[in-house]
Design a protein around this motif. Structure first.
Motif, PDB file in Angstrom:
ATOM      1  N   UNK A 165       0.682  -1.224  -0.040  1.00 60.94           N
ATOM      2  CA  UNK A 165       0.069   0.218   0.012  1.00 60.94           C
ATOM      3  C   UNK A 165       0.867   1.216  -0.024  1.00 60.94           C
ATOM      4  N   UNK A 166       2.140   1.185  -0.151  1.00 60.60           N
ATOM      5  CA  UNK A 166       3.184   2.351  -0.075  1.00 60.60           C
ATOM      6  C   UNK A 166       2.808   3.285  -1.249  1.00 60.60           C
ATOM      7  N   UNK A 167       2.207   4.520  -0.847  1.00 57.53           N
ATOM      8  CA  UNK A 167       2.105   5.482  -1.782  1.00 57.53           C
ATOM      9  C   UNK A 167       3.200   6.785  -2.053  1.00 57.53           C
ATOM     10  N   UNK A 168       3.601   7.029  -1.073  1.00 54.18           N
ATOM     11  CA  UNK A 168       4.900   8.100  -0.893  1.00 54.18           C
ATOM     12  C   UNK A 168       6.126   7.608  -0.127  1.00 54.18           C
ATOM     13  N   UNK A 169       7.071   7.785  -0.783  1.00 59.67           N
ATOM     14  CA  UNK A 169       8.439   7.371  -0.226  1.00 59.67           C
ATOM     15  C   UNK A 169       9.435   8.268  -0.577  1.00 59.67           C
ATOM     16  N   UNK A 170       9.882   9.188   0.649  1.00 58.59           N
ATOM     17  CA  UNK A 170      10.579  10.113   0.706  1.00 58.59           C
ATOM     18  C   UNK A 170      11.961  10.043   1.553  1.00 58.59           C
ATOM     19  N   UNK A 189       6.685  -2.063  -5.552  1.00 61.51           N
ATOM     20  CA  UNK A 189       6.014  -0.633  -5.665  1.00 61.51           C
ATOM     21  C   UNK A 189       4.861  -0.459  -6.272  1.00 61.51           C
ATOM     22  N   UNK A 190       3.771  -1.278  -6.268  1.00 62.79           N
ATOM     23  CA  UNK A 190       2.687  -1.131  -7.227  1.00 62.79           C
ATOM     24  C   UNK A 190       1.893  -0.042  -7.139  1.00 62.79           C
ATOM     25  N   UNK A 191       1.800   0.597  -5.808  1.00 60.65           N
ATOM     26  CA  UNK A 191       0.938   1.686  -5.529  1.00 60.65           C
ATOM     27  C   UNK A 191       1.758   3.010  -5.425  1.00 60.65           C
ATOM     28  N   UNK A 212       9.379  -1.263 -13.390  1.00 55.96           N
ATOM     29  CA  UNK A 212       8.647  -2.004 -14.044  1.00 55.96           C
ATOM     30  C   UNK A 212       7.093  -2.486 -13.518  1.00 55.96           C
ATOM     31  N   UNK A 213       6.836  -2.423 -12.152  1.00 48.24           N
ATOM     32  CA  UNK A 213       5.635  -2.611 -11.643  1.00 48.24           C
ATOM     33  C   UNK A 213       4.817  -1.512 -11.046  1.00 48.24           C
ATOM     34  N   UNK A 214       5.341  -0.291 -11.355  1.00 47.43           N
ATOM     35  CA  UNK A 214       4.962   0.678 -10.669  1.00 47.43           C
ATOM     36  C   UNK A 214       3.408   0.818 -11.330  1.00 47.43           C
ATOM     37  N   UNK A 271      19.136   6.713 -19.596  1.00 45.49           N
ATOM     38  CA  UNK A 271      17.926   6.904 -18.834  1.00 45.49           C
ATOM     39  C   UNK A 271      16.930   5.475 -19.398  1.00 45.49           C
ATOM     40  N   UNK A 272      16.487   4.935 -18.376  1.00 41.59           N
ATOM     41  CA  UNK A 272      15.683   3.796 -19.144  1.00 41.59           C
ATOM     42  C   UNK A 272      14.341   4.338 -20.044  1.00 41.59           C
ATOM     43  N   UNK A 273      14.199   3.725 -21.093  1.00 38.13           N
ATOM     44  CA  UNK A 273      13.226   4.214 -21.868  1.00 38.13           C
ATOM     45  C   UNK A 273      11.699   3.829 -21.279  1.00 38.13           C
ATOM     46  N   UNK A 274      11.963   2.888 -20.208  1.00 31.50           N
ATOM     47  CA  UNK A 274      10.556   2.371 -19.523  1.00 31.50           C
ATOM     48  C   UNK A 274       9.931   3.466 -18.733  1.00 31.50           C
ATOM     49  N   UNK A 275      10.984   4.697 -18.444  1.00 31.87           N
ATOM     50  CA  UNK A 275      10.119   5.817 -17.657  1.00 31.87           C
ATOM     51  C   UNK A 275       9.065   6.171 -18.423  1.00 31.87           C
ATOM     52  N   UNK A 276       9.150   6.148 -19.603  1.00 30.15           N
ATOM     53  CA  UNK A 276       8.196   6.897 -20.513  1.00 30.15           C
ATOM     54  C   UNK A 276       6.729   6.102 -20.465  1.00 30.15           C
ATOM     55  N   UNK A 277       6.639   4.965 -19.950  1.00 32.26           N
ATOM     56  CA  UNK A 277       5.580   4.301 -19.770  1.00 32.26           C
ATOM     57  C   UNK A 277       4.917   4.707 -18.344  1.00 32.26           C
TER      58      UNK A 277
END
Length: 463
Positions: A165-170, A189-191, A212-214, A271-277
């Motif tokens: 359920x983690x929404x925010x990680x600072x 980090x699904x959420x 990958x799983x965000x 920079x990983x192109x997956x960030x564009x997803x």
């Protein structure tokens, strides 16, 4: 007074609570007063205790852990010092523990136990040291974890990715270091909607598996709302994020912002192109690292991005034309890289000033120079001008030699006539002098005429 459900004396000028009946209230709100000294301890039955934005000092007494029914404890923005009582991890009913902006030191408690109800843990802006306790994995309900602006010295806690359920990680502004390693966690980090790792010493390549799983960052969900803890509305989560070039405190963050901030580290590679997803991202900050290679064209899919900062890296190549389609983009910083070529043109790109691109000597087009099309026209005009100059020079040389030959021929004829006349008469010296003077006048007249013709042609070419 036998019982009191809610005692709200917030936003006043109270300097003491000696005459306030703290022993009879379920909810106590003393926020934003002038309270000093040590932290007052309410009755064991108190469930909600808010005393932030005062001037409390000294250490937090361990007797506060006797409040076994405590659901929310807000001690933020005081001058509390010393270590955090380790017994906090044993209060299984505690949902919110907020101690940000104090002078707390020592280590974070390592005693978070199974069955913990903790949803929000905020220790931002203290002097905490040591590691991030792995016992936080027992907090399955944890949504907000803010440990920023401390002195924590650890590697990246990849195991936090297992929190469902983690929404925010600072974790910003600590002494965290080393590479972010890949993980075998299948659903990591699904959420998560806010990840802030800025101002640390993370290094190495940025693994694609981190993103990958965000799932929450891959979907735009306008219906998402900020959580209310047991229906209680007094407390609202907040976090400080860097957006559009400055820090900003965001309240009710969980449905307003989606942020990835990895700035001011030592990341390198591409920079990983997956960030564009991650199409729900509104703020993307990868500045001040050692990223190389091209800007991924997939960034053109970030339809929600409002702030994009890639400055202070070693990025090369052209700015992808796909970025011109980002209609939500209001802040762009690509300065101090090795970018080249034409700056994309579009509605949003017309609003960015030249400082968005400074330090990239190879970039052309608005706003750093004339547009790329004007540059090509200028090059063509320069070529035409050079051809005209060459043509003019050629004509000048041709006219020069024509005049020289004419003068040479005229002089030769006159000279032969003089020789013939002198031979035939014997002593006509006076006549020879007259003819020589005449020859000189003829030659000077021809030269003046040629000079006037050349000046006339030059004036015509100039206009």
């Amino acid at each position: 007074m036998s019982s009191l459900e809610t005692l709200n004396m917030s936003h006043n000028m109270l300097s003491s609570v000696d005459s306030i009946p703290l022993q009879f209230a379920d909810t106590i709100d003393l926020r934003s007063n002038l309270l000093q000294g040590s932290l007052p301890i309410p009755a064991i039955s108190t469930r909600f205790f808010f005393i932030s934005h005062n001037n409390l000092s000294e250490e937090i007494p361990s007797s506060i852990c006797n409040l076994t029914s405590l659901i929310m404890l807000d001690l933020a923005t005081n001058n509390l010092g010393g270590e955090i009582p380790k017994c906090f991890g044993n209060i299984t009913s505690l949902q919110v523990l907020d101690m940000h902006h104090n002078n707390l030191s020592g280590n974070i408690p390592t005693t978070f136990s199974n069955g913990s109800s903790l949803s929000s843990l905020n220790f931002h802006g203290n002097k905490l040291e040591g590691n991030i306790p792995q016992s936080l994995t027992n907090c399955k309900e944890l949504q907000v974890l803010d440990l920023g602006n401390n002195n924590l010295n650890d590697t990246f806690p990849m195991w936090l990715g297992a929190l469902p359920n983690l929404l925010v990680l600072s974790l910003r502004s600590n002494k965290l270091h080393g590479p972010i390693r890949t993980s075998r966690i299948e659903n990591m980090f699904p959420e998560l909607r806010i990840m802030d790792l800025s101002y640390n010493a993370f290094s190495g390549n940025l693994p694609s598996s981190l993103f990958q799983h965000m799932k929450a960052m891959r979907t735009i969900d306008p219906s998402m709302e900020a959580p209310t803890y047991g229906g209680f509305t007094y407390y609202q989560d907040s976090i400080t994020v860097a957006t559009k070039g400055s820090d900003r405190e965001i309240v009710r963050i969980l449905y307003l912002y989606t942020v990835i901030d990895l700035s001011s580290n030592k990341f390198r590679g591409q920079i990983p192109s997956i960030v564009g997803d991650l199409i729900a991202v509104r703020i993307l900050n990868l500045s001040h690292n050692g990223f190389q290679g091209h800007i991924p064209p997939s960034f053109g899919d970030l339809s929600s991005v409002e702030s994009l900062d890639l400055s202070g890296n070693q990025l090369s190549g052209e700015i992808p034309q796909q970025l011109a389609s980002l209609t939500s983009l209001s802040f762009l910083n690509l300065s101090h890289n090795h970018l080249q070529g034409c700056i994309p043109q579009g509605p949003q790109f017309h609003t960015f000033e030249s400082n968005s691109y400074e330090g990239n000597d190879g970039l052309r087009g608005f706003p750093v120079s004339k547009s790329c099309s004007d540059a090509r026209v200028l090059d063509t005009n320069d070529t035409v001008s050079e051809l005209d100059d060459e043509k003019s020079n050629s004509e000048f040389q041709r006219d020069f030699w024509k005049g020289a030959l004419m003068g040479y021929g005229s002089g030769l004829c006159i000279g032969l006539s003089i020789i013939y006349f002198m031979i035939s008469t014997g002593k006509p010296i006076w006549l020879a002098r007259i003819i020589v003077e005449l020859e000189h006048k003829i030659m000077m007249g021809m030269r003046k005429k040629q000079r006037r013709q050349r000046n006339y042609r030059r004036r015509n070419n100039h206009f």
